[in-house]
Write an enzyme that holds these catalytic residues in place. Structure first.
Site, PDB file in Angstrom:
ATOM      1  N   ASP A 123     -10.359   4.191   5.060  1.00 21.55           N
ATOM      2  CA  ASP A 123     -10.545   2.744   4.933  1.00 21.55           C
ATOM      3  C   ASP A 123     -11.983   2.336   5.266  1.00 21.55           C
ATOM      4  OD1 ASP A 123      -9.494   0.262   4.231  1.00 21.55           O
ATOM      5  OD2 ASP A 123      -8.914  -0.241   6.285  1.00 21.55           O
ATOM      6  N   LYS A 135       0.827  -1.208   0.000  1.00 22.08           N
ATOM      7  CA  LYS A 135       0.000   0.000   0.000  1.00 22.08           C
ATOM      8  C   LYS A 135       0.860   1.257   0.000  1.00 22.08           C
ATOM      9  CE  LYS A 135      -3.785  -2.413   2.297  1.00 22.08           C
ATOM     10  NZ  LYS A 135      -4.407  -2.787   3.576  1.00 22.08           N
ATOM     11  N   GLN A 156      -3.971  -1.247  10.062  1.00 22.71           N
ATOM     12  CA  GLN A 156      -3.947  -2.565   9.429  1.00 22.71           C
ATOM     13  C   GLN A 156      -4.618  -3.610  10.320  1.00 22.71           C
ATOM     14  OE1 GLN A 156      -2.954  -3.412   6.307  1.00 22.71           O
ATOM     15  NE2 GLN A 156      -3.714  -5.462   6.772  1.00 22.71           N
TER      16      GLN A 156
END
Length: 287
Positions: free
Chosen positions: A125, A58, A102
């Site tokens: 996200d 990413k 994450q």
């Protein structure tokens, strides 16, 4: 003898490339107008190999799209408060426009508390309760990236969802549940299935649109795919296989996402697109 149908693959790699190219152009324009580039901060707890790889990938994609990447590495021994404090600091930093925590963070950490420390304006996200509510009510906000990528794929291949029976196998807070809400928002009739669903194959067989998101290799049998269905495989397991038996399913489906190269690239593309959008809003440079 009837000919065997071969599904058309849904090319997430090509679509993701176009989205990232557009995001890169927008980021460059934003930098020219404001003197600042979009910035995505990634937070990683521990050193799980898969998570390390995902974050590294990413960050590389960020750099290729003109997005500044900031990384916060926390030890596996971090407490919930440690993670919340790190995320809160990023939420309060005006030079950070998007935050990615994450998943997973470890069983000893309250992941929901950590997610909720993300400022909704920086939740690129789409993991906070605020973002889920916005998705559910069809209000402006950031969508969960994998479900958002799936919807973009459906649009790219002109899949009309109105009145269709969409079956979502999996109910995670960042994939199955939000995907179902996005499908419902497009007038699909949505059925959620999970580990306690009785006679799962009989429900899968009714799906005009099937989303597999369980994290179990070849969990969905090809023989259970409804002829002409659209199959979206959000699973990624050892050996580069998804949650659907691809070869057998491709003989019955109309459209199907390959693994890899289907849903996965779209997740990162939407993440970068939403980071640029968040930066645009925060810098007051919206068109």
């Amino acid at each position: 003898m009837a000919q065997t149908q071969t599904a058309r693959p849904m090319d997430g790699t090509a679509l993701a490339r176009r989205i990232i190219e557009t995001s890169a152009a927008t980021a460059a324009e934003l930098r020219l107008r404001t003197g600042k580039a979009p910035c995505l901060a990634t937070v990683l707890v521990g050193d799980d190999p898969a998570s390390v790889t995902y974050v590294r990938m990413k960050r590389r994609r960020c750099e290729s799209a003109g997005i500044v990447s900031r990384h916060v590495a926390l030890p596996a021994t971090s407490t919930t408060q440690d993670v919340v404090d790190a995320v809160t600091a990023l939420s309060n930093d005006p030079d950070v426009h998007g935050i990615l925590l994450q998943h997973p963070v470890g069983p000893h950490i309250d992941e929901r508390a950590a997610f909720e420390a993300i400022d909704p304006a920086k939740d690129v996200d789409g993991v906070t309760m605020h973002s889920f509510a916005a998705m559910s009510f069809g209000l402006p906000g950031f969508v969960s990236c994998t479900p958002g990528g799936i919807m973009r794929l459906l649009d790219e291949y002109e899949v009309d969802l109105a009145g269709k029976h969409a079956v979502v196998v999996g109910r995670s807070a960042i994939l199955g549940k939000p995907a179902g809400m996005l499908l419902l928002g497009r007038d699909a009739t949505v059925t959620y299935c999970h580990s306690r669903t009785a006679d799962l194959p009989s429900i899968v067989q009714q799906a005009d649109v099937l989303l597999a998101a369980v994290g179990k290799p070849r969990f969905i049998a090809g023989a259970d795919i409804k002829p002409g269905a659209v199959v979206l495989d959000a699973g990624y397991n050892d050996g580069n296989v998804g949650d659907v038996d691809f070869e057998a399913a491709a003989e019955r489906a109309r459209l199907i996402t390959p693994v890899p190269g289907g849903v996965g690239p779209m997740t990162i593309a939407v993440l970068l697109e939403q980071t640029v959008a968040a930066a645009t809003l925060q810098l007051g440079a919206a068109a």
